[in-house]
Design an enzyme around this catalytic site. Structure first.
Site, PDB file in Angstrom:
ATOM      1  N   TYR A  33      30.324  39.792  50.619  1.00  0.00           N
ATOM      2  CA  TYR A  33      31.408  39.441  51.539  1.00  0.00           C
ATOM      3  C   TYR A  33      32.689  40.130  51.132  1.00  0.00           C
ATOM      4  O   TYR A  33      32.795  40.687  50.037  1.00  0.00           O
ATOM      5  CB  TYR A  33      31.606  37.917  51.586  1.00  0.00           C
ATOM      6  CG  TYR A  33      32.284  37.304  50.370  1.00  0.00           C
ATOM      7  CD1 TYR A  33      31.628  37.189  49.151  1.00  0.00           C
ATOM      8  CD2 TYR A  33      33.592  36.836  50.448  1.00  0.00           C
ATOM      9  CE1 TYR A  33      32.250  36.615  48.056  1.00  0.00           C
ATOM     10  CE2 TYR A  33      34.225  36.256  49.357  1.00  0.00           C
ATOM     11  CZ  TYR A  33      33.550  36.157  48.162  1.00  0.00           C
ATOM     12  OH  TYR A  33      34.179  35.588  47.072  1.00  0.00           O
ATOM     13  N   GLU A  75      38.361  35.797  34.431  1.00  0.00           N
ATOM     14  CA  GLU A  75      39.213  35.815  35.636  1.00  0.00           C
ATOM     15  C   GLU A  75      39.224  34.406  36.213  1.00  0.00           C
ATOM     16  O   GLU A  75      38.601  33.496  35.679  1.00  0.00           O
ATOM     17  CB  GLU A  75      38.674  36.825  36.650  1.00  0.00           C
ATOM     18  CG  GLU A  75      37.267  36.521  37.116  1.00  0.00           C
ATOM     19  CD  GLU A  75      36.668  37.581  38.036  1.00  0.00           C
ATOM     20  OE1 GLU A  75      37.431  38.235  38.763  1.00  0.00           O
ATOM     21  OE2 GLU A  75      35.435  37.726  38.019  1.00  0.00           O
ATOM     22  N   LYS A  92      30.588  41.670  44.843  1.00  0.00           N
ATOM     23  CA  LYS A  92      31.176  40.509  45.523  1.00  0.00           C
ATOM     24  C   LYS A  92      30.096  39.789  46.340  1.00  0.00           C
ATOM     25  O   LYS A  92      30.026  39.910  47.569  1.00  0.00           O
ATOM     26  CB  LYS A  92      32.354  40.949  46.402  1.00  0.00           C
ATOM     27  CG  LYS A  92      33.277  39.800  46.782  1.00  0.00           C
ATOM     28  CD  LYS A  92      34.607  40.318  47.258  1.00  0.00           C
ATOM     29  CE  LYS A  92      35.514  39.235  47.808  1.00  0.00           C
ATOM     30  NZ  LYS A  92      35.888  38.211  46.839  1.00  0.00           N
ATOM     31  N   LEU A 149      35.510  40.846  38.916  1.00  0.00           N
ATOM     32  CA  LEU A 149      35.589  41.552  40.195  1.00  0.00           C
ATOM     33  C   LEU A 149      36.805  42.476  40.177  1.00  0.00           C
ATOM     34  O   LEU A 149      37.889  42.068  39.730  1.00  0.00           O
ATOM     35  CB  LEU A 149      35.729  40.544  41.343  1.00  0.00           C
ATOM     36  CG  LEU A 149      35.692  41.187  42.724  1.00  0.00           C
ATOM     37  CD1 LEU A 149      34.263  41.585  43.088  1.00  0.00           C
ATOM     38  CD2 LEU A 149      36.259  40.252  43.781  1.00  0.00           C
TER      39      LEU A 149
HETATM   40  N1  PDD Z   1      38.253  36.111  46.113  1.00  0.00           N
HETATM   41  N2  PDD Z   1      37.971  37.663  41.286  1.00  0.00           N
HETATM   42  C1  PDD Z   1      37.149  36.878  42.007  1.00  0.00           C
HETATM   43  C2  PDD Z   1      36.027  36.201  41.324  1.00  0.00           C
HETATM   44  C3  PDD Z   1      37.366  36.716  43.391  1.00  0.00           C
HETATM   45  O1  PDD Z   1      36.531  35.956  44.112  1.00  0.00           O
HETATM   46  C4  PDD Z   1      38.464  37.372  43.996  1.00  0.00           C
HETATM   47  C5  PDD Z   1      38.754  37.259  45.478  1.00  0.00           C
HETATM   48  C6  PDD Z   1      39.301  38.176  43.199  1.00  0.00           C
HETATM   49  C7  PDD Z   1      40.461  38.940  43.771  1.00  0.00           C
HETATM   50  O2  PDD Z   1      40.043  40.012  44.585  1.00  0.00           O
HETATM   51  P1  PDD Z   1      40.950  40.511  45.788  1.00  0.00           P
HETATM   52  O3  PDD Z   1      42.314  40.795  45.228  1.00  0.00           O
HETATM   53  O4  PDD Z   1      40.278  41.710  46.267  1.00  0.00           O
HETATM   54  O5  PDD Z   1      40.985  39.387  46.783  1.00  0.00           O
HETATM   55  C8  PDD Z   1      39.005  38.311  41.846  1.00  0.00           C
HETATM   56  C9  PDD Z   1      38.416  35.958  47.546  1.00  0.00           C
HETATM   57  C10 PDD Z   1      39.842  35.947  47.980  1.00  0.00           C
HETATM   58  C11 PDD Z   1      37.642  34.725  47.982  1.00  0.00           C
HETATM   59  O6  PDD Z   1      36.530  34.577  47.489  1.00  0.00           O
HETATM   60  O7  PDD Z   1      38.132  33.949  48.817  1.00  0.00           O
END
Ligand code: PDD
Length: 282
Positions: free
Chosen positions: A33, A179, A147, A203
């Site tokens: 996703y 994270e 992801k 991620l």
């Molecule tokens: N999550 N690390 C993890 C485990 C994440 O699920 C996310 C993002 C990030 C940050 O990635 P980005 O800056 O590309 O959003 C880091 C999304 C927002 C979610 O699952 O809703």
């Protein structure tokens, strides 16, 4: 008002958006996703999100569900149909529906869905006060660079944080922070931003990537290395980044106040820079 969602080629009222009980996303979490922010009706960091989607699909040996142009058009159309000014677009691709069998289907036909969620991203009140985080063991699998929709560990971590009155959980492995459950993690010490380097352990956040560029352009130093919870407790500032929170100040970690309990100057500056850019993206 009911949203219009996208399901396998059709734009439908959300109550009519349905997928098969045999969908491998549902049965095996066999899917990936992306969450892309929308500000002023425009997509933020769309290119990096699609690069990451491409990588996630390749790592799982899944085909693109449609062309890149079509996927961009779907993102834009769903914003338009829902008159979304500010919020996020969630999109998911799975290996599709097939009789339950761990092996890949012989002729997989991917499922593609997308929906919008209106949210206050720019004037998010949490950014004014800062948020609290707790720490929790990182119990996820070893390929966090992909992801995937396999999010049970983050769900449990976030719920634990919520029950402790916090907004996010920072996951800890081998004594260091990996994270957040849905965000990247940072501390600031002596004006320098410290965050873990990219690997299979975290991620590669698109917001992180934008933050690195903005920091470099504005003379803010970033050191890529792991840090311990103890180091975080003693930091001058802390923050997290994600597409749904942008750059979010943290003022408490495991009940210890960070930086006097107020968002600090480095995180405020970085958030401001990010918002300026988001307002003019597209
Ligand atoms: N999550 N690390 C993890 C485990 C994440 O699920 C996310 C993002 C990030 C940050 O990635 P980005 O800056 O590309 O959003 C880091 C999304 C927002 C979610 O699952 O809703």
């Amino acid at each position: 008002m009911s949203r219009t969602v996208f399901v396998n080629g059709d734009y439908l009222p959300e109550s009519e958006g349905k997928i098969s009980i045999f969908d491998r996303g549902f049965l095996f979490a066999d899917g990936v996703y992306e969450v892309t922010a929308v500000v002023n009706g425009k997509l933020v960091d769309y290119g990096p999100h699609m690069e990451r989607l491409d990588r996630s699909l390749r790592e799982l040996r899944m085909a693109w569900p449609c062309s890149r142009d079509e996927l961009r058009a779907i993102h834009e159309e769903i914003v338009k149909r829902n008159a979304l000014k500010e919020g996020i677009i969630y999109m998911q691709v799975t290996r599709g529906a097939a009789d339950r069998d761990f092996k890949f289907p012989k002729e997989p036909k991917s499922t593609l869905i997308a929906f919008t969620q209106a949210m206050k991203l720019v004037d998010n009140p949490n950014a004014v006060t800062g948020v609290k985080v707790t720490t929790t063991p990182d119990i996820r699998w070893a390929r966090r660079d992909i992801k995937t929709v396999m999010l049970l560990a983050p769900v449990l971590g976030k719920q634990e944080a919520y029950e402790k009155g916090a907004h996010e959980a920072w996951m800890v492995e081998g004594g260091v922070v990996t994270e957040g459950t849905s965000s990247n993690a940072y501390i600031v010490k002596d004006g320098k931003v410290i965050t873990r380097g990219l690997s299979n352990s975290i991620l590669a956040g698109c917001t992180r990537r934008a933050l690195f560029r903005l920091a470099r352009d504005h003379g803010i130093m970033i050191e890529e290395r792991a840090f311990t919870p103890d180091e975080a407790y003693a930091a001058d500032e802390a923050f997290l980044t994600s597409a749904s929170q942008f750059v979010m100040p943290i003022v408490e970690i495991d009940g210890r106040r960070i930086g006097g309990g107020q968002p600090g100057p480095v995180v405020r500056k970085l958030r401001e820079l990010f918002l300026q850019e988001a307002a003019t993206s597209g």
